[in-house]
Design a protein around this motif. Structure first.
Motif, PDB file in Angstrom:
ATOM      1  N   ASP A  95      -1.930  -4.870   1.198  1.00 30.63           N
ATOM      2  CA  ASP A  95      -1.453  -3.766   0.375  1.00 30.63           C
ATOM      3  C   ASP A  95      -1.735  -2.434   1.059  1.00 30.63           C
ATOM      4  O   ASP A  95      -0.858  -1.580   1.159  1.00 30.63           O
ATOM      5  CB  ASP A  95      -2.119  -3.826  -0.999  1.00 30.63           C
TER       6      ASP A  95
ATOM      7  N   GLY B   9       1.324  -0.658   2.633  1.00 28.24           N
ATOM      8  CA  GLY B   9       1.556   0.439   1.702  1.00 28.24           C
ATOM      9  C   GLY B   9       1.494   1.786   2.390  1.00 28.24           C
ATOM     10  O   GLY B   9       2.344   2.659   2.181  1.00 28.24           O
TER      11      GLY B   9
ATOM     12  N   MET C  99       6.431  -6.484  -3.920  1.00 27.46           N
ATOM     13  CA  MET C  99       5.456  -5.795  -4.767  1.00 27.46           C
ATOM     14  C   MET C  99       4.858  -4.568  -4.073  1.00 27.46           C
ATOM     15  O   MET C  99       4.908  -3.469  -4.607  1.00 27.46           O
ATOM     16  CB  MET C  99       4.352  -6.769  -5.184  1.00 27.46           C
ATOM     17  N   VAL C 100       4.294  -4.770  -2.896  1.00 28.81           N
ATOM     18  CA  VAL C 100       3.601  -3.684  -2.209  1.00 28.81           C
ATOM     19  C   VAL C 100       4.553  -2.537  -1.874  1.00 28.81           C
ATOM     20  O   VAL C 100       4.298  -1.384  -2.227  1.00 28.81           O
ATOM     21  CB  VAL C 100       2.911  -4.206  -0.922  1.00 28.81           C
TER      22      VAL C 100
ATOM     23  N   ASP D  44       5.941  -0.482  -4.894  1.00 32.85           N
ATOM     24  CA  ASP D  44       4.855   0.276  -5.522  1.00 32.85           C
ATOM     25  C   ASP D  44       4.492   1.513  -4.699  1.00 32.85           C
ATOM     26  O   ASP D  44       4.272   2.595  -5.238  1.00 32.85           O
ATOM     27  CB  ASP D  44       3.611  -0.595  -5.706  1.00 32.85           C
ATOM     28  N   TRP D  45       4.423   1.346  -3.386  1.00 33.54           N
ATOM     29  CA  TRP D  45       4.042   2.461  -2.533  1.00 33.54           C
ATOM     30  C   TRP D  45       5.189   3.463  -2.362  1.00 33.54           C
ATOM     31  O   TRP D  45       4.942   4.644  -2.135  1.00 33.54           O
ATOM     32  CB  TRP D  45       3.525   1.957  -1.195  1.00 33.54           C
ATOM     33  N   GLU D  46       6.422   3.023  -2.488  1.00 34.73           N
ATOM     34  CA  GLU D  46       7.533   3.976  -2.457  1.00 34.73           C
ATOM     35  C   GLU D  46       7.466   4.872  -3.690  1.00 34.73           C
ATOM     36  O   GLU D  46       7.677   6.088  -3.599  1.00 34.73           O
ATOM     37  CB  GLU D  46       8.878   3.250  -2.400  1.00 34.73           C
ATOM     38  N   LYS D  47       7.126   4.294  -4.835  1.00 31.75           N
ATOM     39  CA  LYS D  47       6.955   5.086  -6.051  1.00 31.75           C
ATOM     40  C   LYS D  47       5.824   6.093  -5.860  1.00 31.75           C
ATOM     41  O   LYS D  47       5.950   7.268  -6.200  1.00 31.75           O
ATOM     42  CB  LYS D  47       6.659   4.165  -7.235  1.00 31.75           C
ATOM     43  N   ARG D  48       4.744   5.630  -5.285  1.00 34.62           N
ATOM     44  CA  ARG D  48       3.598   6.500  -5.009  1.00 34.62           C
ATOM     45  C   ARG D  48       3.991   7.635  -4.060  1.00 34.62           C
ATOM     46  O   ARG D  48       3.596   8.777  -4.244  1.00 34.62           O
ATOM     47  CB  ARG D  48       2.494   5.629  -4.409  1.00 34.62           C
TER      48      ARG D  48
END
Length: 140
Positions: free
Chosen positions: A66, A70, A102-103, A106-110
């Motif tokens: 992650d 990420g 998943m990873v 999630d990290w694109e959103k972050r």
């Protein structure tokens, strides 16, 4: 984009560690800053795909993967990473699914929310795609 760069996690360590440097040796944070960031930048600049081989290690904590992948998405974007990386594992294909499904999202959103990754030690300057260029510096 037929040529490829090749990075084996095994060349970094046989024993991948935890998420952060402060938690122990051979962390996902360390792998990203010492290996993955530069190799991905080089692949982008040479218009070739980076292949990352996860096999032949003693195994992974999901947090290692992650943090490493990420950070890559945070610094280069989901689109650039998905278009320019191949992750392989003959031993545990579920890791690939986890990273891509998943990873990375999630990290694109972050990244879009501008929530930078935690850094638990001082790293050398690293690369990030900003606008239409790749910049190198010590990011906060």
């Amino acid at each position: 984009m037929e040529q490829k760069n090749y990075l084996r996690v095994l060349d970094f360590t046989e024993y991948p560690g935890p998420r952060y440097c402060e938690q122990g040796n051979n962390s996902g944070e360390e792998f990203y800053h010492k290996k993955l960031n530069l190799e991905f930048k080089n692949a982008l600049e040479n218009n070739i795909k980076l292949t990352v081989d996860l096999d032949k290690t003693a195994g992974y904590a999901s947090s290692f993967l992650d943090e490493a992948f990420g950070n890559l998405v945070f610094d280069f974007s989901l689109e650039k990473v998905k278009n320019n990386i191949e992750i392989i594992s003959n031993e545990e294909k579920d890791w690939i699914t986890m990273i891509f499904d998943m990873v990375m999202p999630d990290w694109e959103k972050r990244r879009n929310e501008n929530k930078p990754p935690k850094k638990t030690q001082t790293h050398e300057a690293w690369y990030r795609f900003i606008g239409n260029t790749i910049e190198c510096r010590k990011w906060l």
